[in-house]
Design an enzyme around this catalytic site. Structure first.
Site, short mmCIF file in Angstrom:
data_model
loop_
_atom_site.label_atom_id
_atom_site.label_comp_id
_atom_site.label_asym_id
_atom_site.label_seq_id
_atom_site.Cartn_x
_atom_site.Cartn_y
_atom_site.Cartn_z
N ARG A 151 -60.49 71.50 -43.36
CA ARG A 151 -59.88 73.16 -43.33
C ARG A 151 -58.94 73.41 -43.23
NH1 ARG A 151 -63.74 70.38 -40.80
NH2 ARG A 151 -62.30 69.11 -39.25
N GLY A 167 -75.95 54.81 -39.85
CA GLY A 167 -74.90 54.67 -40.62
C GLY A 167 -74.20 53.97 -41.59
N LYS A 216 -67.89 47.96 -57.26
CA LYS A 216 -66.40 47.13 -56.96
C LYS A 216 -66.82 46.20 -57.61
CE LYS A 216 -68.25 48.08 -52.12
NZ LYS A 216 -69.02 48.06 -51.10
#
Ligand code: ADP
Ligand code: ASP
Ligand code: MG
Length: 814
Positions: free
Chosen positions: A507, A663, A681
């Site tokens: 923002r 999460g 990776k």
């Protein structure tokens, strides 16, 4: 007898003039004093502005005049008792004549150098009158003497040359019979032999003081200004600059000639001729020591005493094959410039004689080009030489010190410091006396150049790192907090001055050239300007700070796409975003090449194993000559969570759902469960160990059910987990009967990489891996049987932030 000169800021307000009077008061008890004063700060600029507006028929000159008037009237009203109307009348009168002069310029549309001198004289005439009257009103034995009656010059208006014979006589005659303790003299202004008003050049009040000091052979000349002496470099551009205690006349002359505005360059010569020490002092801090310029301290040992800069330089290049071996080109070139009264600031000539480069004031560039092309028109017509090339927007920076000649490698250090900071050098000059090494650079790079040279030669051990962080979510926030906490430690122990100069989320964004105050960064960021990726890039580029590092704490594709732009600006990139390094090989290797070419580090340790030093270790193994034979690794925190928690007592669906809600997985768990994240990776590790590989080259044996692999949405995918529970229970049971643990393993063997679920037997280093831990085993020529193992938490905001931090410190230690 002492001569003291007070500059514009020193007499810039009633308060400062009171300071000046206090200083003078402390001197008169012991000595008679001559006090040379400048115009009130900023007035000379305003007079010239008003004059130029009037000349251009811009009626707003009268607004500027009104400001000039008000500034003086305010000072008078604060300093002089109200009952003394004669002072106010005199000042008003003077201002009226000034207004008439400006009206005249407006009317005739012309401001000649002669009129310009008449105009600028008002500044010093007014200030000296007001100061003298103030002192008289306080009972001090003071007289005002108009310097125009003492200093005689030729008619070279705006920068007249002094006739010393007449001037010295006038000064001696006047002061021999003067009775007062304090004499106030306006600086800068003088008269020609024929009585026209002239001036000694911008900044010339210093010179007035030196002329008077020399004529009277005084024991000391004091220049009182708004800084505490001559600084190691311009204190307005380099915060760390500090006053130099002692300088030789030559050093002071070089520094001032090369832009240290604190002393007007011609000031030094009269003092040097008579060995009169010049003491530079600060009116606003009279107790600070200041700088002494004299001959007593020659060869103090320090090689570089100061760095200065001159802006607005144009570089002229005369070149052509017709110049080689033929004498006379330089002579004609310099004669042309001298006829046009163009001052040459810097000269370099290639030893091939194929080109000559000259630095001059940018304002003279057009005149110089026309004149030089005219001088060489025949040679140009015959293509023996090219028309002169003019480059502008340049500056000269110069290292100065009497003692540089006794030290080797100063210029090497200077140029390598500039080079390391991506500052392009357009020309170089070094006098045979080696008191001065100069380089021509882009004006836009001056601040950066002064700062990094200052760091190199005067701060030596601290290295400033300027960090710009984009993405201040979970990990970014932790990073800022870690930096805040460790700043002091880094400065004291690693000599790294780590500053966060820019912050951005999706923002808003903020910048602070001086380093953001990290105690309130969240509030500041909230009130920041609207963020954009390009805006952040432009802001960083415009600041042009040395050792700039862009830190990408997003997972955003567009941010990763800007790395190349950052590197091309010599801005280092530190990323936990994996997108760039796992994108196509071409892009990865381009970024690596740019990093080398522009000397801009590109580090991404957190792409694999968060804060674990996996990539750094791999790089160190390779750099020390070791060869990687195999890498075996468990690199996914999410898959570990899933398989550590999955057994007969729970459904696979429930475990994946839990991993998602806590999460541990990407919002789309298919990225983790399909093995793509792990494949990325191992791809990065393969590339870092020197393999030219793309994601398609990694064999990926999926463990998901057929329908799971084909699912088109996250919801569909979860439904397949429910439908195919038997498939997943089958995987678990197969491992269990063999007393194995399921682990998602990445491997690199003989140049081939693969990822897939494996049944790990008891006793294997992977068997007991807990929680979100990662593990990497490097088998190398030096570690052939017992691998080098790195193990620990491979996910989490704190450890990822510390991995980013470690990359930043790696750059600092380079
Ligand atoms: P004054 O009006 O007192 O003559 P000037 O503005 O002419 O003051 O000169 C002082 C200014 O010179 C300082 O405020 C500073 O911005 C500038 N400056 C540039 N280089 C240097 C330097 N090396 N050391 C000190 N001051 C410098
Ligand atoms: N007032 C003049 C100027 O601004 C001279 C001086 O301040 O030294 O250039
Ligand atoms: Mg000055």
């Amino acid at each position: 007898m002492k001569v003291l000169k007070f500059g514009g800021t020193s007499v810039g307000s009633a308060k400062n003039i009171n300071n000046v009077i206090n200083i003078l008061n402390s001197y008169v008890e012991k000595d008679t004093v001559i006090c040379v004063v400048s115009a009130v700060g900023g007035i000379t600029d305003k007079l010239l502005l008003a004059g130029n507006l009037a000349k251009n028929k811009d009626a707003s000159f009268s607004e500027v005049f009104n400001t000039i008037k008000q500034i003086h009237l305010d000072i008078v009203s604060e300093l002089i008792p109200v009952k003394n109307d004669s002072v106010l009348d005199f000042v008003n009168n003077k201002l009226d004549t000034l207004k008439s002069l400006l009206d005249g310029i407006y009317l005739i549309n012309e401001l000649s150098p002669k009129t310009s001198d008449k105009l600028t004289s008002y500044g010093e005439l007014l200030s000296s009158y007001i100061i003298a009257e103030t002192m008289k009103s306080r009972g001090l034995s003071t007289e005002l003497k108009n310097s125009q009656e003492l200093i005689v010059t030729n008619s070279n208006f705006t920068k007249a040359e002094v006739d010393y014979a007449l001037t010295n006589k006038n000064i001696k005659d006047y002061f021999n019979s003067a009775k007062q303790s304090i004499t106030i003299l306006p600086g800068f202004i003088s008269n020609s032999k024929s009585g026209e008003q002239t001036t000694l050049g911008r900044g010339g009040s210093d010179f007035t003081a030196a002329i008077v000091a020399a004529a009277l052979h005084v024991e000391q000349l004091e220049i009182w200004t708004d800084v505490s002496g001559m600084f190691t470099t311009n204190p307005k551009l380099v915060k760390q600059a500090y006053p130099i205690e002692k300088l030789s006349y030559q050093e002071a002359m070089e520094l001032s000639h090369f832009g240290a505005k604190v002393l007007y360059p011609p000031t030094v010569q009269p003092a040097l001729d008579l060995n009169i020490p010049i003491h530079i002092k600060n009116t606003l801090e009279p107790e600070s020591v200041g700088t002494i310029i004299s001959n007593d301290h020659i060869n103090s040992g320090v090689p570089v005493k100061g760095i200065s800069n001159i802006n607005n330089i144009a570089l002229l290049t005369l070149q052509g094959s017709g110049m080689i071996g033929i004498p006379g080109f330089s002579k004609r070139l310099f004669e042309t410039l001298s006829q046009e009264k163009i001052n040459v600031i810097l000269i370099t000539q290639a030893s091939s004689e194929h080109s000559i480069c000259i630095g001059i004031d940018e304002n003279d560039a057009d005149l110089a080009k026309t004149a030089i092309d005219k001088t060489f028109e025949n040679e140009i017509a015959l293509s023996k030489i090219d028309p002169i090339i003019v480059e502008t927007d340049l500056s000269i920076i110069a290292l100065i010190g009497d003692n540089m000649k006794n030290h080797q490698g100063i210029s090497g250090k200077m140029f390598s410091t500039l080079g390391k900071n991506n500052i392009n050098i357009r020309a170089i000059a070094q006098g045979a006396s080696e008191k001065n090494i100069s380089a021509v650079i882009l004006q836009n790079d001056v601040k950066k150049a002064l700062n990094c040279l200052h760091e190199q030669f005067f701060e030596i051990k601290t290295k400033q790192l300027n960090v710009f962080i984009t993405g201040v979510g979970n990990v970014g926030e932790k990073l800022v907090e870690q930096i805040k906490q460790q700043r002091k430690y880094l400065k004291e122990n690693l000599k790294i001055n780590l500053r966060v100069v820019g912050l951005s989320n999706s923002r808003t964004m903020i910048f602070d050239d001086e380093g953001i105050d990290l105690s309130s960064w969240k509030d500041q960021l909230q009130k920041g300007e609207k963020a954009s990726l390009q805006g952040f890039f432009d802001g960083i580029k415009a600041l042009n700070l040395r050792n700039s590092i862009f830190v990408d704490v997003t997972a955003n594709y567009d941010v990763a796409n800007l790395y190349a732009d950052y590197l091309r600006q010599s801005i280092g990139v530190v990323a936990c975003n994996k997108i760039a390094c796992s994108s196509n090989y071409e892009n990865y290797s381009l970024l690596k090449r740019l990093s080398l070419k522009y000397n801009a580090p590109f580090l991404f340790e957190t792409n694999v194993g968060a804060g674990l030093p996996i990539i750094d270790t791999l790089n160190n193994l390779i750099a020390s000559g070791d060869k990687i034979t195999s890498v075996q690794a468990v690199l996914s925190g999410s898959l570990n969570f899933v398989f550590n928690n999955f057994d007969n007592s729970v459904s696979f669906y429930d475990v994946v759902k839990q991993a998602q809600s806590e999460g541990y997985t990407e919002p789309d768990p298919r990225i983790d469960l399909s093995g793509v994240d792990v494949a990325r990776k191992i791809l990065i590790l393969a590339r870092e160990s020197g393999l030219e590989m793309d994601l398609e080259d990694i064999s990926n044996t999926p463990f998901l059910s057929e329908s799971g692999l084909k699912s088109e949405s996250v919801d569909d995918f979860f439904q397949t987990l429910i439908d195919d529970e038997a498939h997943y229970q089958g995987l678990f049971n197969s491992a269990k009967v063999k007393n194995c643990q399921l682990k998602y393993v990445a491997q690199l063997n003989n140049g081939k990489a693969s990822v897939g679920l494996q049944e790990i037997p008891e006793g294997h280093p992977f068997y007991n891996l807990k929680g979100k831990d990662n593990i990497v085993m490097f088998y190398t020529q030096r570690y052939p049987e017992q691998p080098m193992i790195i193990k620990g938490a491979g996910a989490g905001a704190d450890v990822t932030a510390s991995g980013l931090f470690a990359d930043i410190i790696r750059i600092g230690n380079k």
